[in-house]
Scaffold this motif. Structure first.
Motif, PDB file in Angstrom:
ATOM      1  N   ASP A  36      60.290 -50.424 -16.510  1.00 13.99           N
ATOM      2  CA  ASP A  36      60.124 -51.879 -16.505  1.00 13.99           C
ATOM      3  C   ASP A  36      59.744 -52.366 -17.895  1.00 13.99           C
ATOM      4  OD1 ASP A  36      60.398 -52.755 -13.619  1.00 13.99           O
ATOM      5  OD2 ASP A  36      58.893 -51.183 -13.397  1.00 13.99           O
ATOM      6  N   THR A  66      62.319 -58.128 -17.426  1.00 12.89           N
ATOM      7  CA  THR A  66      61.688 -59.301 -16.823  1.00 12.89           C
ATOM      8  C   THR A  66      61.307 -60.299 -17.905  1.00 12.89           C
ATOM      9  OG1 THR A  66      60.767 -57.911 -15.062  1.00 12.89           O
ATOM     10  CG2 THR A  66      59.829 -60.119 -15.338  1.00 12.89           C
ATOM     11  N   GLY A  76      51.223 -58.459 -18.287  1.00  6.05           N
ATOM     12  CA  GLY A  76      52.029 -57.543 -17.487  1.00  6.05           C
ATOM     13  C   GLY A  76      51.884 -56.099 -17.928  1.00  6.05           C
ATOM     14  N   SER A  79      48.103 -54.868 -17.267  1.00  4.90           N
ATOM     15  CA  SER A  79      47.824 -54.571 -15.860  1.00  4.90           C
ATOM     16  C   SER A  79      48.589 -53.344 -15.362  1.00  4.90           C
ATOM     17  CB  SER A  79      48.188 -55.775 -14.988  1.00  4.90           C
ATOM     18  OG  SER A  79      49.596 -56.007 -15.020  1.00  4.90           O
ATOM     19  N   ASP A  81      51.806 -53.433 -14.698  1.00  3.68           N
ATOM     20  CA  ASP A  81      52.975 -53.865 -13.925  1.00  3.68           C
ATOM     21  C   ASP A  81      54.269 -53.621 -14.701  1.00  3.68           C
ATOM     22  OD1 ASP A  81      51.449 -54.682 -11.774  1.00  3.68           O
ATOM     23  OD2 ASP A  81      51.211 -56.720 -12.529  1.00  3.68           O
ATOM     24  N   ALA A  82      54.178 -53.631 -16.025  1.00  2.83           N
ATOM     25  CA  ALA A  82      55.328 -53.338 -16.879  1.00  2.83           C
ATOM     26  C   ALA A  82      54.996 -52.117 -17.733  1.00  2.83           C
ATOM     27  CB  ALA A  82      55.658 -54.530 -17.772  1.00  2.83           C
ATOM     28  N   ASP A  83      56.027 -51.345 -18.078  1.00  2.00           N
ATOM     29  CA  ASP A  83      55.808 -50.140 -18.887  1.00  2.00           C
ATOM     30  C   ASP A  83      55.596 -50.480 -20.360  1.00  2.00           C
ATOM     31  OD1 ASP A  83      56.048 -48.028 -16.910  1.00  2.00           O
ATOM     32  OD2 ASP A  83      58.140 -48.630 -16.738  1.00  2.00           O
ATOM     33  N   ARG A 230      51.944 -49.637 -21.832  1.00  2.00           N
ATOM     34  CA  ARG A 230      50.793 -49.510 -20.939  1.00  2.00           C
ATOM     35  C   ARG A 230      50.115 -48.168 -21.164  1.00  2.00           C
ATOM     36  NH1 ARG A 230      51.867 -45.880 -16.967  1.00  2.00           N
ATOM     37  NH2 ARG A 230      54.046 -45.573 -16.322  1.00  2.00           N
TER      38      ARG A 230
END
Length: 291
Positions: A36, A66, A76, A79, A81-83, A230
């Motif tokens: 992601d 995204t 994002g 958190s 939620d995205a790489d 992340r």
């Protein structure tokens, strides 16, 4: 030999051939799992993010992109939620976002150097400094044409409005597309216009433009575009981490893709695939060493 036995032999041959091709050829998209990536819809970041997507999908990953606001982009990744993202303008434009998530993300350093932000006018405009705007407000119709309100460039523009006491002007929210459309219309009619701008951007290849000088240094000097990932990505997806860590290109590389993306009916992803195919030596430097 019976017909049914012949069909079984043919079917077995096809299946074995297909299996061998799968083992010997490049990995099919999605075989290695999902990645992601998150980005802001600036022409520069559309170009870079799609190039990274093309490289990772050639390696066998299923990559989802995204588009979000700048604030949501940083959150994002923080958190998990995205790489990752390849769209962090530092140290000025996104510096305040980085401070908010410090310790929650990993900064892999610059993927492109030599960037700049500020206010831009056509070269036929006879003023050269932001400090001269107030005296010429009527010629600009009292407007500074901006982009999406969450962008770091817009927060810097708001500071510039106050620092230069531009009471005769209004900073207009919009998007990258509405900004360039307004610029195109003004140039076509040889009107004065000031827009929020950044380099690299395809508009500098299409028109003769100049940055207004910023004597108060609100917009800062040269910037870099960094890659941010992340925490835990290196352990979870070492190949993806390697590519993102080694992804580096030049403003000229990016500008080439951005210009392609302005063509009628252009597909950013297909143009990214084209650039990757035409630049194998550069792309090879981003790839993990063969085992």
């Amino acid at each position: 030999m019976t017909r049914s036995k012949l069909w079984r032999i043919l079917l077995s041959t096809v299946l074995v051939s297909g299996l061998l091709l799968g083992l010997c050829g490049p990995a099919a998209a999605g075989d290695k799992g999902k990645v992601d990536l998150i980005y802001v819809e600036w022409s520069s970041e559309v170009a870079s993010t799609n190039v990274v997507k093309a490289v990772l999908e050639n390696m066998g990953y299923d990559v989802e992109l995204t588009p979000v606001s700048a604030a949501a982009m940083w959150q994002g990744v923080a958190s998990g939620d995205a790489d990752g993202l390849v769209a962090a303008w530092l140290p000025t434009t996104h510096g305040h976002y980085l401070k908010k998530v410090e310790g929650k993300v990993v900064d892999l350093g610059p993927n492109l150097v030599g960037t700049k932000i500020g206010w831009v006018v056509p070269d036929y405009v006879t003023i050269d400094s932001i400090a001269q705007l107030n005296a010429n407000a009527a010629k600009f119709d009292g407007k500074i044409i901006g982009i999406d309100p969450g962008a770091g460039l817009m927060s810097k523009s708001e500071k510039a409005m106050k620092a230069y006491d531009l009471s005769k002007f209004e900073l207009m929210d919009g998007s990258g597309a509405t900004m360039t459309a307004a610029l195109a219309d003004a140039i076509k009619n040889h009107k004065w216009i000031v827009v929020t701008g950044w380099t690299p951007h395809w508009m500098f290849a299409r028109w003769k433009l100049k940055y207004l000088k910023d004597p108060k240094d609100i917009f800062g000097g040269e910037e870099e575009i960094h890659t941010i990932v992340r925490k835990g990505l290196k352990k979870d997806k070492p190949e993806v981490y390697y590519v993102l860590d080694h992804f580096k290109w030049t403003p000229e590389d990016m500008a080439e893709v951005m210009v392609w993306n302005t063509e009628k009916g252009a597909s950013p992803y297909k143009n990214a695939q084209r650039w990757v195919k035409e630049n194998p030596d550069k792309v090879k430097k981003w790839l993990p060493p063969s085992k």
